[in-house]
Design a protein around this motif. Structure first.
Motif, PDB file in Angstrom:
ATOM      1  N   ARG A 185      72.864  54.432 -21.744  1.00 17.76           N
ATOM      2  CA  ARG A 185      71.698  55.089 -22.341  1.00 17.76           C
ATOM      3  C   ARG A 185      70.689  55.469 -21.278  1.00 17.76           C
ATOM      4  O   ARG A 185      70.178  56.596 -21.253  1.00 17.76           O
ATOM      5  CB  ARG A 185      71.013  54.155 -23.338  1.00 17.76           C
ATOM      6  N   LEU A 186      70.380  54.512 -20.419  1.00 18.65           N
ATOM      7  CA  LEU A 186      69.363  54.773 -19.394  1.00 18.65           C
ATOM      8  C   LEU A 186      69.793  55.902 -18.464  1.00 18.65           C
ATOM      9  O   LEU A 186      68.974  56.725 -18.045  1.00 18.65           O
ATOM     10  CB  LEU A 186      69.101  53.490 -18.589  1.00 18.65           C
ATOM     11  N   ASP A 189      69.965  59.376 -20.307  1.00 18.52           N
ATOM     12  CA  ASP A 189      68.592  59.808 -20.564  1.00 18.52           C
ATOM     13  C   ASP A 189      68.038  60.641 -19.407  1.00 18.52           C
ATOM     14  O   ASP A 189      67.224  61.535 -19.613  1.00 18.52           O
ATOM     15  CB  ASP A 189      67.676  58.581 -20.709  1.00 18.52           C
ATOM     16  N   ARG A 190      68.471  60.301 -18.202  1.00 16.16           N
ATOM     17  CA  ARG A 190      67.780  60.876 -17.048  1.00 16.16           C
ATOM     18  C   ARG A 190      68.634  61.797 -16.190  1.00 16.16           C
ATOM     19  O   ARG A 190      68.118  62.409 -15.251  1.00 16.16           O
ATOM     20  CB  ARG A 190      67.270  59.744 -16.161  1.00 16.16           C
TER      21      ARG A 190
ATOM     22  N   ARG B 185      62.289  52.333 -23.009  1.00 18.40           N
ATOM     23  CA  ARG B 185      63.217  53.421 -23.327  1.00 18.40           C
ATOM     24  C   ARG B 185      64.250  52.982 -24.355  1.00 18.40           C
ATOM     25  O   ARG B 185      64.514  53.682 -25.344  1.00 18.40           O
ATOM     26  CB  ARG B 185      63.967  53.858 -22.066  1.00 18.40           C
ATOM     27  N   LEU B 186      64.838  51.820 -24.116  1.00 21.08           N
ATOM     28  CA  LEU B 186      65.886  51.349 -25.022  1.00 21.08           C
ATOM     29  C   LEU B 186      65.329  51.116 -26.421  1.00 21.08           C
ATOM     30  O   LEU B 186      65.997  51.400 -27.425  1.00 21.08           O
ATOM     31  CB  LEU B 186      66.496  50.055 -24.479  1.00 21.08           C
TER      32      LEU B 186
END
Lengths: 206, 206
Positions: A185-186, A189-190, B185-186
């Motif tokens: 996810r992290l 996201d970026r 964020r999570l």
DNA sequence: CAAAGTATACCGGGTAGTGAATATACACAA
DNA sequence: TTGTGTATATTCACTACCCGGTATACTTTG
């Protein structure tokens, strides 16, 4: 396989490595290491100035192969960067499922030597973790994360070392898959375009 | 403040706590604890069956206050859930900046007792971490994370324990702010309406 | 021969845990 | 009130062992 007689110094390092990994640093006596290496204690002290030296040398010897393993796990995994990083966590989870797994020796050292702030082994341990972090940062940078690359690498390190700590405590490797999911996810996201890595060699699947 | 003479058992526990926290478990001798508590070693052994017992009792005594601290830090922070969780990390970073900070005693125990798989202190440590995780899970659940609440709580725990491990090694508390950002964020990824907490008392929104 | 490496035997200090005796506090009988 | 019994709490001195490190002398090998 090959029973190359292995120099004395390396035999000691290898014996120390097994014992340190299995039982920790402080509980393992120099006598035990010498015996496991098939050497008298005096010989051990011929090759290493002190137990502290031996500990540092042990970690130093693990630095390169450990990083290489991470790189291999990353490179062998299929998919975008998020999935390739996930590959590291999956391999880690696999390792953790065998009974003898004992977490990360570098992190453990910082706990065992907590009352010796200047210990040489701590310097080695910090350098190792920094190398891993820098390697991740480079990958994210090359994938176009720009200014986000460095903090993103740090966050992956937090999940990685968090996995080591948590799984060591609970003995439940499924946390590593949870960590992989968080990392994915992290990352996505970026990273632009879901961060598919540019073909390095020839035939990276598009 | 109040110099209530504090029962012997508690004085021992308190002395052990300070020493364990500062120098670790294995390096601190029973003699040192007894001396710090102003008590003979024999009376220590009157109140605790063994050093192992004392270790477990020490962690047990830290369980409740430690969780309470997390809850306070969470509750006192302003903003949505992501920011309130961030408050925990910020307070942790603040603690870590003082020289005496030595990471998480529960995690450290799992390292120091790595060759004693059934040690009673490990059971206490696992229970503590589970309590924290369950508390987080409940919060996310009440905020409407539904099926995501449990895995989300685990991911926050990974960041939390990762922070402990990484900051202990590098002695750089800024990692905790990086962790806070990852946590935010999570969380906001998975909480509806940016996850502002509903008033718990009467008016739960349907 | 000389250097590198190994073996035996030891040292001073620290470790967890214990044995036996003592001190304190409080209940109850005279 | 005083004496006495008993459980709790504490002390001193001790054991048996393990630890990191070393002095010295011997053996192997170029």
């Amino acid at each position: 396989m090959k029973d190359k007689p292995l120099p004395t110094r390396d035999r000691i390092l290898q014996a120390a490595g097994k014992l340190f990994q299995q039982d920790g640093i402080r509980t393992v006596s120099v006598d035990a290491i010498a015996e496991k290496a098939g050497v008298t204690k005096r010989t051990l002290y011929y090759h290493f100035r002190s137990k502290d030296d031996l500990i540092a040398a042990h970690l130093q010897a693990r630095d390169e192969p450990n990083l290489a393993l991470f790189k291999r796990w990353f490179n062998e995994a299929e998919g975008d960067i998020a999935e390739k990083v996930g590959g590291i966590f999956r391999h880690l989870a696999h390792s953790a499922r065998i009974a003898k797994w004992k977490g990360c020796g570098f992190l453990r050292t910082s706990v065992e030597l907590i009352n010796l702030p200047g210990h040489p082994a701590l310097i080695v341990a910090r350098a190792h973790k920094k190398r891993v972090e820098d390697w991740l940062s480079t990958i994210f940078m090359e994938a176009g994360a720009d200014n986000d690359a460095a903090p993103l690498a740090r966050q992956i390190m937090l999940l990685l070392d968090g996995s080591f700590a948590v799984v060591l405590l609970h003995r439940d490797p499924s946390y590593m898959e949870t960590a992989a999911e968080a990392a994915a996810r992290l990352i996505s996201d970026r990273l632009p375009v879901s961060g598919r890595l540019q073909p390095i060699v020839a035939s990276q699947t598009i």
